[in-house]
Design a protein around this motif. Structure first.
Motif, PDB file in Angstrom:
ATOM      1  N   UNK A 152      -7.419 -13.397 -15.673  1.00  0.00           N
ATOM      2  CA  UNK A 152      -7.719 -14.755 -16.141  1.00  0.00           C
ATOM      3  C   UNK A 152      -8.178 -15.616 -14.967  1.00  0.00           C
ATOM      4  N   UNK A 153      -9.219 -16.405 -15.186  1.00  0.00           N
ATOM      5  CA  UNK A 153      -9.801 -17.196 -14.106  1.00  0.00           C
ATOM      6  C   UNK A 153      -8.825 -18.266 -13.616  1.00  0.00           C
ATOM      7  N   UNK A 154      -8.648 -18.322 -12.292  1.00  0.00           N
ATOM      8  CA  UNK A 154      -7.873 -19.385 -11.652  1.00  0.00           C
ATOM      9  C   UNK A 154      -8.375 -19.526 -10.227  1.00  0.00           C
ATOM     10  N   UNK A 155      -7.820 -20.436  -9.450  1.00  0.00           N
ATOM     11  CA  UNK A 155      -8.356 -20.720  -8.126  1.00  0.00           C
ATOM     12  C   UNK A 155      -7.284 -20.606  -7.043  1.00  0.00           C
ATOM     13  N   UNK A 156      -7.034 -19.384  -6.552  1.00  0.00           N
ATOM     14  CA  UNK A 156      -6.141 -19.255  -5.396  1.00  0.00           C
ATOM     15  C   UNK A 156      -6.807 -19.857  -4.164  1.00  0.00           C
ATOM     16  N   UNK A 157      -6.014 -20.265  -3.189  1.00  0.00           N
ATOM     17  CA  UNK A 157      -6.563 -20.939  -2.017  1.00  0.00           C
ATOM     18  C   UNK A 157      -6.185 -20.228  -0.725  1.00  0.00           C
ATOM     19  N   UNK A 158      -7.125 -20.188   0.208  1.00  0.00           N
ATOM     20  CA  UNK A 158      -6.899 -19.561   1.511  1.00  0.00           C
ATOM     21  C   UNK A 158      -5.796 -20.284   2.283  1.00  0.00           C
ATOM     22  N   UNK A 168     -11.432 -12.402   5.054  1.00  0.00           N
ATOM     23  CA  UNK A 168     -10.639 -13.636   5.044  1.00  0.00           C
ATOM     24  C   UNK A 168     -10.935 -14.505   3.818  1.00  0.00           C
ATOM     25  N   UNK A 169     -10.964 -13.887   2.643  1.00  0.00           N
ATOM     26  CA  UNK A 169     -11.177 -14.655   1.419  1.00  0.00           C
ATOM     27  C   UNK A 169     -10.163 -14.216   0.365  1.00  0.00           C
ATOM     28  N   UNK A 170      -9.872 -15.122  -0.567  1.00  0.00           N
ATOM     29  CA  UNK A 170      -9.013 -14.802  -1.706  1.00  0.00           C
ATOM     30  C   UNK A 170      -9.776 -15.125  -2.978  1.00  0.00           C
ATOM     31  N   UNK A 171      -9.408 -14.438  -4.071  1.00  0.00           N
ATOM     32  CA  UNK A 171     -10.093 -14.661  -5.330  1.00  0.00           C
ATOM     33  C   UNK A 171      -9.219 -14.286  -6.505  1.00  0.00           C
ATOM     34  N   UNK A 172      -9.714 -14.516  -7.737  1.00  0.00           N
ATOM     35  CA  UNK A 172      -8.915 -14.280  -8.944  1.00  0.00           C
ATOM     36  C   UNK A 172      -9.003 -12.860  -9.482  1.00  0.00           C
ATOM     37  N   UNK A 173      -9.751 -11.976  -8.822  1.00  0.00           N
ATOM     38  CA  UNK A 173      -9.877 -10.616  -9.316  1.00  0.00           C
ATOM     39  C   UNK A 173     -10.574 -10.569 -10.659  1.00  0.00           C
ATOM     40  N   UNK A 174     -10.123  -9.661 -11.526  1.00  0.00           N
ATOM     41  CA  UNK A 174     -10.736  -9.510 -12.849  1.00  0.00           C
ATOM     42  C   UNK A 174      -9.833 -10.039 -13.958  1.00  0.00           C
ATOM     43  N   UNK A 226      -6.359  -6.257  -1.172  1.00  0.00           N
ATOM     44  CA  UNK A 226      -5.046  -6.217  -1.817  1.00  0.00           C
ATOM     45  C   UNK A 226      -5.150  -6.969  -3.139  1.00  0.00           C
ATOM     46  N   UNK A 227      -4.743  -6.324  -4.228  1.00  0.00           N
ATOM     47  CA  UNK A 227      -4.757  -6.958  -5.547  1.00  0.00           C
ATOM     48  C   UNK A 227      -3.327  -7.054  -6.062  1.00  0.00           C
ATOM     49  N   UNK A 228      -2.905  -8.269  -6.369  1.00  0.00           N
ATOM     50  CA  UNK A 228      -1.563  -8.519  -6.908  1.00  0.00           C
ATOM     51  C   UNK A 228      -1.708  -8.864  -8.385  1.00  0.00           C
ATOM     52  N   UNK A 229      -0.914  -8.211  -9.219  1.00  0.00           N
ATOM     53  CA  UNK A 229      -0.974  -8.422 -10.665  1.00  0.00           C
ATOM     54  C   UNK A 229       0.204  -9.297 -11.098  1.00  0.00           C
ATOM     55  N   UNK A 230      -0.114 -10.425 -11.749  1.00  0.00           N
ATOM     56  CA  UNK A 230       0.945 -11.322 -12.182  1.00  0.00           C
ATOM     57  C   UNK A 230       1.741 -10.759 -13.351  1.00  0.00           C
ATOM     58  N   UNK A 231       3.005 -11.181 -13.515  1.00  0.00           N
ATOM     59  CA  UNK A 231       3.631 -12.238 -12.726  1.00  0.00           C
ATOM     60  C   UNK A 231       4.153 -11.733 -11.381  1.00  0.00           C
ATOM     61  N   UNK A 256      -2.789 -13.119 -14.688  1.00  0.00           N
ATOM     62  CA  UNK A 256      -3.632 -13.455 -13.547  1.00  0.00           C
ATOM     63  C   UNK A 256      -3.582 -12.344 -12.503  1.00  0.00           C
ATOM     64  N   UNK A 257      -4.587 -12.341 -11.641  1.00  0.00           N
ATOM     65  CA  UNK A 257      -4.608 -11.456 -10.482  1.00  0.00           C
ATOM     66  C   UNK A 257      -4.875 -12.284  -9.233  1.00  0.00           C
ATOM     67  N   UNK A 258      -4.403 -11.781  -8.117  1.00  0.00           N
ATOM     68  CA  UNK A 258      -4.710 -12.370  -6.817  1.00  0.00           C
ATOM     69  C   UNK A 258      -5.338 -11.280  -5.966  1.00  0.00           C
ATOM     70  N   UNK A 259      -6.583 -11.491  -5.539  1.00  0.00           N
ATOM     71  CA  UNK A 259      -7.244 -10.537  -4.654  1.00  0.00           C
ATOM     72  C   UNK A 259      -7.333 -11.127  -3.257  1.00  0.00           C
ATOM     73  N   UNK A 260      -6.802 -10.373  -2.295  1.00  0.00           N
ATOM     74  CA  UNK A 260      -6.829 -10.786  -0.892  1.00  0.00           C
ATOM     75  C   UNK A 260      -7.745  -9.826  -0.145  1.00  0.00           C
ATOM     76  N   UNK A 261      -8.911 -10.308   0.250  1.00  0.00           N
ATOM     77  CA  UNK A 261      -9.854  -9.503   1.029  1.00  0.00           C
ATOM     78  C   UNK A 261      -9.526  -9.738   2.499  1.00  0.00           C
ATOM     79  N   UNK A 262      -8.758  -8.821   3.087  1.00  0.00           N
ATOM     80  CA  UNK A 262      -8.182  -9.084   4.406  1.00  0.00           C
ATOM     81  C   UNK A 262      -9.218  -9.012   5.522  1.00  0.00           C
ATOM     82  N   UNK A 263     -10.303  -8.273   5.314  1.00  0.00           N
ATOM     83  CA  UNK A 263     -11.320  -8.152   6.348  1.00  0.00           C
ATOM     84  C   UNK A 263     -12.294  -9.308   6.368  1.00  0.00           C
TER      85      UNK A 263
END
Length: 277
Positions: free
Chosen positions: A225-231, A217-223, A180-185, A208-215
């Protein structure tokens, strides 16, 4: 287009490898787990949420000492030599790692699965004959067949937007290795489907983007602007994968809620899965 089954790109519908019956390939996996027996009560109590087990397919094919494309038969001695060459080629295919099976439907749609041989190969052959029949049992360790390419469903709208998952239409098995990729805002995005839901408690800023890899169990910043989402900010509705699409759920939709106060955009991407090819 004719039906075909290949192993690592080698067709089992040639003059050298002939697969006349695909009944065993059509087998669908069973769910694993047991229902509960209660003393002094009829029947059993159903255990909900059973997962699918690995799938085992079986088939029988002919190995022939002939040219795979033309069917040309050489001399008797050459036939025997060609037979053993084809047999050895088949053995290398069946015991290759990884082993990728690809099935082509009559409409040209291709699905694939990974597997390994789980039973002793039994060759039935008369002496000095340049052909043999072999029975094969292969375990599909992931349980399902899948498309080779991913699809992506876009969801755009204000909080509470519900979208039919048309890009995943045609699937017959649950899909849990999704991204799942969420595009900010976007603030506090949540996605729900049937009994499954996943939520990220936090703000995804513009750019920013939020990528949720549901299988996985990790989250990331996608492609973005770099940031640090947390599980630690993830909440889920059921044990197991954070989220899952089940084609048995009717209607086959996903609802996107958030507290952004305006329209937001997200995508759900993955491969369509199938219980049977």
């Amino acid at each position: 287009m004719a039906e075909d089954l290949t192993i690592n790109g080698v067709s089992l519908a040639t003059y050298a490898f002939m697969l006349p019956d695909i009944s065993g390939v059509m087998r669908a996996p069973a769910r694993r787990g047991e229902n509960v027996v209660v003393p002094n009560r009829h029947g059993r109590i159903k255990t909900i949420g059973k997962r699918f087990d690995a799938n085992e397919i079986t088939f029988s094919l002919w190995v022939v000492g002939a040219d795979p494309e033309t069917g040309k038969l050489p001399t008797k001695q050459e036939e025997l030599e060609e037979f053993f060459a084809r047999r050895d080629q088949l053995l290398r295919l069946l015991y290759s790692d990884p082993m990728v099976l690809e099935y082509t439907r009559p409409d040209g749609h291709k699905v694939q699965a990974r597997g390994e041989v789980v039973d002793v190969l039994d060759f039935t052959r008369r002496r000095d004959e340049p052909m043999a029949q072999v029975s094969v049992a292969i375990e599909l360790t992931d349980g399902f067949w899948e498309d080779s390419a991913t699809v992506a469903q876009e969801i755009t709208g204000t909080s509470g937007t519900t979208v039919e998952m048309t890009e995943f239409a045609g699937a017959t098995a649950p899909m849990s290795d999704l991204v799942i990729t969420v595009f900010g805002p976007c603030n506090n995005p949540e996605f729900s489907h049937g009994e499954y839901w996943v939520k990220y408690n936090g703000v995804v800023n513009a750019g920013h983007q939020l990528q949720i890899d549901v299988g996985r169990w990790i989250v990331g910043p996608g492609t973005g602007t770099l940031w640090q989402p947390t599980v630690a900010n993830i909440e889920q509705g059921r044990p197991g994968p954070w989220f899952e699409l089940d084609p048995a759920v009717d209607p086959f939709t996903v609802t996107f809620t958030h507290t952004t106060g305006q329209s937001a955009t997200a995508t759900i991407s993955g491969r369509r899965k199938y219980l049977s090819p």
